[in-house]
Each structure stands twice: as structure tokens, then as C-alpha cells.
Design an enzyme around this catalytic site. Structure first.
Site, short mmCIF file in Angstrom:
data_model
loop_
_atom_site.label_atom_id
_atom_site.label_comp_id
_atom_site.label_asym_id
_atom_site.label_seq_id
_atom_site.Cartn_x
_atom_site.Cartn_y
_atom_site.Cartn_z
N GLY A 1 9.65 -7.52 -2.74
CA GLY A 1 8.53 -6.98 -1.97
C GLY A 1 8.64 -5.49 -1.79
N ASP B 1 7.80 4.67 -3.65
CA ASP B 1 7.41 5.07 -2.29
C ASP B 1 8.64 5.44 -1.46
OD1 ASP B 1 4.73 4.56 -2.93
OD2 ASP B 1 4.99 2.43 -2.49
N GLY C 1 0.86 -1.19 0.00
CA GLY C 1 0.00 0.00 0.00
C GLY C 1 0.89 1.23 0.00
O1 RIB Z 1 3.72 1.53 -4.74
C1 RIB Z 1 3.66 0.15 -4.55
C2 RIB Z 1 2.36 -0.24 -3.93
O2 RIB Z 1 1.32 0.04 -4.84
C3 RIB Z 1 2.22 -1.70 -3.62
O3 RIB Z 1 2.71 -2.02 -2.34
C4 RIB Z 1 0.74 -1.96 -3.79
O4 RIB Z 1 0.09 -2.22 -2.59
C5 RIB Z 1 0.19 -0.71 -4.46
O5 RIB Z 1 -0.51 0.07 -3.58
#
Ligand code: RIB
Length: 294
Positions: free
Chosen positions: A276, A241, A50
Site C-alpha cells: 500500500g 511520494d 493520492g
Molecule cells: O504515487 C502513488 C499514488 O499515485 C497512489 O497512492 C495513487 O493514488 C496515485 O495517486
């Protein structure tokens, strides 16, 4: 670039992340399927993910004190999705279990070489509506677009001192919301979606280009560019992220734009070297080592 952020930041920066929590169901195969095609021979794994949760944990591992505002279901997937946030020390007091919706799930396909495809079933993330926001959001906030857009707009309307908007996945947003952001982060696809509209936003615009690095613009003018260190890429999930969290934190620490951008590129590059999303997020020391700092 010789300068890098300090191993131990001078002061701990507090960041609030308003965003999504997913359980990532990951199939790793030789290549990604074409539309309508079945590819077999993959291996399977489950990882916490997420975009909101990933960015929260990334910022915490990089040295910030992070609070996450998010919704999960009342199911076993919630525990799985939150496990690294718990152990990583992210403040989860404003995360709640919704009784009506399941925990968000992302179906992730990863090909040899790290390229991915993601489809998200938001589930409880759709329950993060504006009334769920706490009265005090804090001075520095990060949002992405995996929660209701009205919530992102409500956060922007509160005018935090520093708002980072990661426009992923790309969707139309009111210009007033975009214009509130101190920092907007997009990848190339998202940049194309918004087009020249981002040139008319007063904040910094960071655009990521994968292994080709990233640029930072303001008012349509490039103010910094950075290349990531060369790494052996296993899985690109979560790299964006890590970049968002690292760039936000470095700018909040007062790092010059080019130093902050190099730090963010290195954080993103590091995240591609492990499988992951959340398991791959680097600590501050790991990023600085990748940048060659002794
Ligand atoms: O940015 C990567 C994320 O995008 C993944 O972890 C997945 O859950 C989606 O939200």
C-alpha cells in the site's frame, strides 16, 4: 556518507501540501496485464492514497508539521481515504467535501516484485481550483500534478520561499512555473517527458531511478548522487511520494545535498517494503535505522 539527519529535528518544519487525495483500489497479482489482456488470480485491498495525501503523511511521519489543502467527495470513500491522515496528525482544516464529485479513486495493479500500474479517476481532486487556496500558503509548499494545473501555477505565482514541484503525472507546465520551484522531483519517465527544459530551471532537479538510486542536478550539473539501501521490495506504490517528502524536509532542515538525497532514497526504499501507499510510509526513526544509524 556518514552524516544523517538528527533523530529529533532541531526545530519543527512547517510544510503545506497542495494536492490530491485518492482511495487506492489495489489488485496484487503475479504480473501486470498487457494492453487488452486479463490477468486473474489477484488479491484485492483498499488503501488511502493520492500523491498529495501520501506526501503530506510522509512529511508528517518524518517530523514535519504538515497542512494539506485538498478536496474529497461527500461519500464513504472520503472517510476511508482520509483515515491515516487523521490518525497521523496532518492538519486537515483546508480539506473539504465537494458535493458534486466523488472522492478520487486510483486503480492500482501491483506485480510480484513490486512494479505497479496506476490509473486515476480524479473526481473531487479536479475541484481544487485556485479560489480554493487559502490566503496564507506558508513558506514551504509541495505540489504534484494530480490537481488542476492552474492551481499549481497559482501556487507558484505566490512565490513561496521554498516550492517543491513533483511533476507527476507528467504534463506540460509553463516554464515560469517550473522556474519558480526551489526543487523539482521527477522519475525517469517524467524526466524524459520534460527533456532538457529542466536544465534551464534555476532550482534543484532530483531524478529518481528506482533501485538504482537518485541524482540531484542544478543548472545541468550533477551535484549529488545516492544509492538506496538494499531492501526486499513488496510494493513500489508511494515510494516516490516518500522520496519527495523526505528530500524536501531534509533540505528545509539545512542538510547538505548529498545527506538529504541519501535520506530521501532510504525513505523511498523503506516505503517499498510494505504493502500500500500510506500504510508503507516510514517514520523518521525507521529511515534512520535503515541508514544504519544506531
Ligand atoms: O504515487 C502513488 C499514488 O499515485 C497512489 O497512492 C495513487 O493514488 C496515485 O495517486
Amino acid at each position: 556518507i556518514s552524516a544523517t539527519p538528527a533523530v529529533t529535528p532541531a526545530a519543527t518544519i512547517a510544510i503545506t501540501v497542495v494536492g490530491s487525495v485518492n482511495l487506492d483500489l489495489v489488485a496484487r497479482g503475479s504480473r501486470l496485464p498487457l494492453p487488452g489482456e486479463t490477468v486473474t488470480g489477484a488479491t484485492f485491498a483498499r488503501h488511502p492514497g493520492g500523491k498529495g495525501a501520501n506526501q503530506a503523511l510522509a512529511a508528517q511521519r518524518l517530523g514535519a508539521a504538515v497542512r494539506l489543502i485538498a478536496a474529497v467527495g461527500r461519500d464513504s470513500a472520503a472517510d476511508e481515504a482520509m483515515t491515516l491522515l487523521h490518525s497521523g496528525g496532518v492538519d486537515l482544516q483546508h480539506c473539504w467535501h465537494d458535493d458534486r464529485q466523488p472522492t478520487g479513486v486510483a486503480l492500482v495493479s501491483v506485480a510480484t516484485g513490486g512494479e505497479n500500474q496506476i490509473m486515476v479517476a480524479p473526481g473531487a481532486n479536479a475541484c481544487l481550483t485556485p479560489p480554493r487556496l487559502p490566503d496564507d500558503l506558508g513558506a514551504s509548499v509541495i505540489c504534484q500534478l494530480e490537481v488542476p494545473l492552474e492551481t499549481v501555477c497559482a501556487v507558484a505565482a505566490r512565490q513561496p520561499e521554498f516550492l517543491c514541484l513533483n511533476l507527476a503525472p507528467a504534463q506540460p507546465l509553463p516554464h515560469a512555473t517550473l522556474a519558480t520551484a526551489s526543487l523539482i522531483v521527477v522519475n525517469e519517465t517524467e524526466a524524459a517527458f520534460f527533456g532538457t527544459e529542466l536544465d534551464h530551471c534555476p532550482g534543484l532537479i532530483a531524478t529518481t531511478h528506482g533501485a538504482r538510486g537518485a541524482t540531484l542536478h542544478q543548472h545541468g550539473c550533477q551535484i549529488a548522487t545516492a544509492l538506496p539501501p538494499t531492501v526486499a521490495v513488496l510494493d513500489t506504490t508511494g515510494a516516490g511520494d516518500a522520496f519527495v517528502a523526505a528530500l524536501t524536509l531534509a533540505l528545509l532542515e539545512g542538510q547538505p545535498a548529498d545527506v538529504a538525497l541519501h535520506f530521501a532514497c532510504a525513505a523511498g526504499a523503506f516505503a517499498t517494503t510494505r504493502h500500500g501507499a500510506q500504510p508503507a510510509l516510514p517514520t523518521r526513526r525507521e529511515v534512520l535505522e535503515l541508514l544504519g544509524r544506531p
